[in-house]
Design an enzyme around this catalytic site. Structure first.
Site, mmCIF file in Angstrom:
data_model
loop_
_atom_site.group_PDB
_atom_site.id
_atom_site.type_symbol
_atom_site.label_atom_id
_atom_site.label_comp_id
_atom_site.label_asym_id
_atom_site.label_seq_id
_atom_site.Cartn_x
_atom_site.Cartn_y
_atom_site.Cartn_z
ATOM 1 N N TYR A 118 0.817 -1.227 0.000
ATOM 2 C CA TYR A 118 0.000 0.000 0.000
ATOM 3 C C TYR A 118 0.846 1.270 0.000
ATOM 4 C CZ TYR A 118 -4.399 -2.521 0.494
ATOM 5 O OH TYR A 118 -5.498 -3.316 0.271
ATOM 6 N N ASN A 181 -13.114 -3.431 4.267
ATOM 7 C CA ASN A 181 -14.090 -3.477 3.173
ATOM 8 C C ASN A 181 -13.981 -4.729 2.294
ATOM 9 O OD1 ASN A 181 -11.761 -2.764 1.952
ATOM 10 N ND2 ASN A 181 -12.495 -0.872 1.021
ATOM 11 N N HIS A 184 -9.794 -6.259 -1.950
ATOM 12 C CA HIS A 184 -8.992 -5.306 -2.717
ATOM 13 C C HIS A 184 -9.246 -5.566 -4.198
ATOM 14 C CE1 HIS A 184 -5.481 -3.089 -4.212
ATOM 15 N NE2 HIS A 184 -5.286 -4.129 -5.014
ATOM 16 N N GLU A 195 0.934 -5.906 -8.924
ATOM 17 C CA GLU A 195 0.397 -6.569 -7.731
ATOM 18 C C GLU A 195 0.433 -8.097 -7.880
ATOM 19 O OE1 GLU A 195 -2.449 -2.770 -6.577
ATOM 20 O OE2 GLU A 195 -3.420 -4.636 -7.170
HETATM 21 P P1 IDP Z 1 -10.050 1.047 -3.076
HETATM 22 O O1 IDP Z 1 -9.647 -0.168 -2.274
HETATM 23 O O2 IDP Z 1 -11.528 1.095 -3.321
HETATM 24 O O3 IDP Z 1 -9.248 1.178 -4.354
HETATM 25 P P2 IDP Z 1 -8.413 3.192 -1.997
HETATM 26 O O4 IDP Z 1 -8.819 4.635 -1.956
HETATM 27 O O5 IDP Z 1 -7.371 2.769 -2.975
HETATM 28 O O6 IDP Z 1 -9.743 2.329 -2.174
HETATM 29 O O7 IDP Z 1 -7.930 2.825 -0.531
HETATM 30 C C1 IDP Z 1 -7.251 1.615 -0.279
HETATM 31 C C2 IDP Z 1 -7.823 0.990 0.972
HETATM 32 O O8 IDP Z 1 -7.562 1.847 2.089
HETATM 33 C C3 IDP Z 1 -9.338 0.823 0.984
HETATM 34 O O9 IDP Z 1 -9.767 -0.348 0.305
HETATM 35 C C4 IDP Z 1 -9.636 0.755 2.465
HETATM 36 O O10 IDP Z 1 -9.322 -0.528 3.026
HETATM 37 C C5 IDP Z 1 -8.643 1.762 3.012
HETATM 38 N N1 IDP Z 1 -9.248 3.087 3.144
HETATM 39 C C6 IDP Z 1 -9.566 3.954 2.137
HETATM 40 N N2 IDP Z 1 -10.126 5.078 2.618
HETATM 41 C C7 IDP Z 1 -10.155 4.935 3.959
HETATM 42 C C8 IDP Z 1 -10.635 5.773 5.027
HETATM 43 O O11 IDP Z 1 -11.115 6.885 4.817
HETATM 44 N N3 IDP Z 1 -10.502 5.264 6.291
HETATM 45 C C9 IDP Z 1 -9.944 4.045 6.559
HETATM 46 N N4 IDP Z 1 -9.498 3.234 5.579
HETATM 47 C C10 IDP Z 1 -9.610 3.652 4.304
HETATM 48 MG MG MG Z 2 -7.177 1.481 -4.651
#
Ligand code: IDP
Ligand code: MG
Length: 207
Positions: A118, A181, A184, A195
């Site tokens: 990350y 969530n 990935h 990746e």
């Molecule tokens: P994505 O996984 O939908 O591409 P990204 O913005 O790339 O989202 O963020 C990577 C990961 O970081 C997210 O999947 C989530 O696990 C975590 N993340 C993103 N935004 C937040 C936040 O506002 N609070 C806590 N964790 C976050």
């Molecule tokens: Mg992302």
């Protein structure tokens, strides 16, 4: 090194010598900030890297790489979804949506490896939390194949925040929060290739 005709892709063009630090620093646009972004240089080459460390790559090879990668993506089922026993259901949804699994493993990321994976988010406020979480338990890593894989997979997983994810998406069904969530999904063909290579040795990828 002779001068190269350098274009930002937005109509701005400059002639610079890649090894002349001053002329590179004066370029009126930035590129490659921590990411491999190619910028056209002349008819047959692309500049990769960044202003401090630029390097040339032939366009024909770059096009070949891009073409090869458009049907591949990478996913991980994240620790909270694995721990909750959702892996099988998530894999079913992935297969039912037309993805072929080319590689798969149950693994646990060290803090260091999660931090590296990350790295693009290291300036974001949630980076520490994300690294702790992603190294907190086993994940299921997969290399997937399908036409238009990256975009179709992003559609299947839904928005980052499950509160905003569409009905029927993996995150809507299984994610606990914006951070935890469930899955990935790669955000570009280029990152999908990086990746997949980060998690799998060539002999672990079938297809
Ligand atoms: P994505 O996984 O939908 O591409 P990204 O913005 O790339 O989202 O963020 C990577 C990961 O970081 C997210 O999947 C989530 O696990 C975590 N993340 C993103 N935004 C937040 C936040 O506002 N609070 C806590 N964790 C976050
Ligand atoms: Mg992302």
């Amino acid at each position: 090194m002779e001068n190269v005709h350098f274009s930002s892709g937005e109509g701005k063009e400059e002639v610079v010598n890649l090894y002349d630090k001053r002329s590179m620093e004066n370029l009126p646009f930035s590129f490659g900030e921590g990411k491999e972004v190619g910028v056209r240089a002349g008819e047959s080459q692309i500049v990769y890297g960044n202003k401090k460390n630029p390097y040339l790559f032939p366009i024909f090879a770059q096009n070949l790489l891009t073409k090869m990668a458009t049907n591949k993506t990478f996913t991980m089922i994240k620790p909270e979804a694995v721990a909750a026993g959702h892996s099988g259901k998530i894999i079913d949804m992935i297969i039912a949506s037309g993805f072929k699994i080319n590689a798969m493993k149950l693994t646990k990321l060290s803090k260091e490896r999660a931090g590296e994976f990350y790295e693009v988010h290291k300036e974001r406020p949630f980076y520490g939390e994300l690294v702790d979480y992603m190294s907190s338990g086993p994940v299921v890593a997969m290399a997937l194949e399908k036409d238009n894989a990256v975009a179709d997979f992003r559609k299947l997983i839904g928005a980052t925040d499950p509160a905003e994810a569409a009905e029927g998406t993996i995150r809507k069904s299984f994610a606990k929060s914006k951070g935890e969530n469930a899955v990935h999904g790669s955000d570009s063909d280029e990152n999908a290739a990086l990746e997949i290579a980060f998690h799998f040795a060539p002999n672990e990828i079938l297809g």
